[in-house]
Design a protein around this motif. Structure first.
Motif, short mmCIF file in Angstrom:
data_model
loop_
_atom_site.label_atom_id
_atom_site.label_comp_id
_atom_site.label_asym_id
_atom_site.label_seq_id
_atom_site.Cartn_x
_atom_site.Cartn_y
_atom_site.Cartn_z
N PHE A 10 0.84 -1.20 0.00
CA PHE A 10 0.00 0.00 0.00
C PHE A 10 0.88 1.26 0.00
O PHE A 10 0.50 2.29 -0.57
N ARG A 16 -0.63 0.24 -4.79
CA ARG A 16 -1.58 0.67 -3.76
C ARG A 16 -2.99 0.08 -3.96
O ARG A 16 -3.56 -0.49 -3.03
N ASN A 17 -3.51 0.19 -5.15
CA ASN A 17 -4.87 -0.30 -5.41
C ASN A 17 -4.97 -1.81 -5.20
O ASN A 17 -5.93 -2.30 -4.62
N PHE A 20 -4.91 -2.56 -1.52
CA PHE A 20 -6.16 -2.21 -0.84
C PHE A 20 -7.27 -3.20 -1.19
O PHE A 20 -8.09 -3.56 -0.34
N ASN A 21 -7.26 -3.64 -2.43
CA ASN A 21 -8.23 -4.66 -2.84
C ASN A 21 -8.04 -5.93 -2.01
O ASN A 21 -9.02 -6.55 -1.56
N VAL A 24 -9.46 -5.32 1.50
CA VAL A 24 -10.93 -5.38 1.52
C VAL A 24 -11.39 -6.84 1.48
O VAL A 24 -12.25 -7.26 2.26
N ARG A 25 -10.80 -7.62 0.57
CA ARG A 25 -11.20 -9.02 0.45
C ARG A 25 -10.92 -9.79 1.74
O ARG A 25 -11.68 -10.67 2.13
N GLN A 28 -13.46 -7.86 4.67
CA GLN A 28 -14.83 -7.40 4.41
C GLN A 28 -15.89 -8.16 5.21
O GLN A 28 -16.83 -7.56 5.74
N PHE A 53 -14.50 1.20 4.92
CA PHE A 53 -13.36 0.97 4.04
C PHE A 53 -12.91 2.26 3.33
O PHE A 53 -11.72 2.41 3.03
N LEU A 54 -13.81 3.19 3.12
CA LEU A 54 -13.38 4.49 2.56
C LEU A 54 -12.52 5.24 3.57
O LEU A 54 -11.54 5.89 3.20
N TRP A 57 -9.17 3.65 3.51
CA TRP A 57 -8.45 4.11 2.31
C TRP A 57 -7.81 5.48 2.54
O TRP A 57 -6.67 5.72 2.19
#
Lengths: 179, 146
Positions: A10, A16-17, A20-21, A24-25, A28, A53-54, A57
């Protein structure tokens, strides 16, 4: 993927994306169920999970790695839940019991809530507890977190958490015995 | 009393999740969150953000401090400035001014003379001998030793 690896990736703008994905997985479901058990309604839980999650982020760069990542996530989710429930009470000028009654009514009527009689009664018993005590109960009973971890999430002493949990169990069992 | 649940404890209950989610909910959720992060700017590094907030908060105080400083300095330098201005004027100009505009008592002139230890010239007094004599006579000052 380990938390450390997620955080390292990250920190790199190129990955980074992806990192972060992965985050989340990984988390979540834990976060969603933690929220869902507090707010009962799926739509509310969905909104709040996305908000959590926002916030993650936006703030993950400032996350101090001396704390566990999942306790930090739980803390954000817990704060979102408490803010949501208190704003619900304020918005409709409802006393605590009326909010609990509204949520209990959802347990009876919602299509995405199902279980046998005693399970549904347990959920209604939980709604009789104050929000913070309900949080403690959920984290200990369902999520099976250690008192030390709950203490880190809620910023409450282990002794106070133990007392709160045992009192919650007593209240719930009393409620289950009622007609 | 419901006998079925009369002696029930939490340990007797299986931990069953009564809540359900729509189909594929957890498969779609990460994508929905990622879509939202694309429009949400990340929070700036804390010191940068903190500095920006501090700048806004400090600006009026700095301005106030500047005004107070300027006022204080100007107030303090005023008497010095007046003294410097007066020092730049030569004696004859001061004498001309005083003799033209100021109401001088004879005692003032006597004091000035005593300070300078010198005779007053007649042109300094800007008065005729006769008028001076009359003045001395009028105030009975002829025999007074200054």
């Amino acid at each position: 993927m380990e938390d450390k690896e997620i955080l390292e990736k990250f920190a790199n703008p190129d990955s980074r994306n992806l990192a972060f994905n992965q985050l989340v997985r990984k988390y979540q479901q834990k976060i969603y169920w933690h929220i869902r058990k507090m707010v009962i309604d799926h739509e509310d839980a969905d909104d709040l999970t996305q908000e959590v999650f926002l916030k993650v982020w936006k703030n993950l760069e400032n996350f101090r790695q001396d704390a566990q990542l999942y306790t930090w996530l739980y803390r954000i989710a817990t704060n979102e839940c408490l803010t949501f429930l208190s704003s619900k009470k304020r918005k409709f000028f409802l006393p605590i019991n009326d909010v609990a009654a509204e949520l209990a009514e959802k347990i009876d009527s919602s299509a995405d809530i199902s279980g046998d009689e005693i399970q549904l009664k347990l959920q209604k018993a939980l709604l009789k507890l104050p929000d913070k005590q309900r949080l403690v109960f959920n984290m200990k009973y369902y999520d099976e977190l250690k008192y030390e971890e709950i203490s880190e999430i809620l910023g409450t002493s282990v002794g106070a958490l133990k007392a709160s949990y045992h009192l919650a169990v007593k209240k719930i069992e009393e409620f289950l015995k009622q007609d | 009393m419901n006998n079925k649940h009369k002696n029930i404890t939490l340990n007797d209950l299986p931990k069953h999740n009564v809540y359900q989610v729509p189909e594929d909910y957890f498969d779609r959720l990460p994508m929905r969150i990622m879509e939202r992060t694309a429009t949400e700017p990340q929070q700036q590094w804390l010191p940068v953000k903190l500095w920006q907030q501090l700048q806004i908060a400090i600006a009026p105080f700095v301005l106030l401090l500047l005004f107070v400083g300027v006022f204080y300095v100007s107030l303090k330098s005023q008497p010095e400035q007046q003294a410097i201005n007066l020092a730049a004027v030569n004696d004859s100009e001061i004498v001309d001014y005083l003799s033209a505009y100021a109401t001088l008592e004879s005692a003032d002139l006597a004091e000035l003379n005593a300070i300078q230890q010198q005779e007053l010239p007649s042109e300094f007094l800007n008065v005729s001998s006769k008028a001076a004599e009359e003045e001395l006579e009028y105030y009975h000052l002829r025999d007074t030793d200054y």
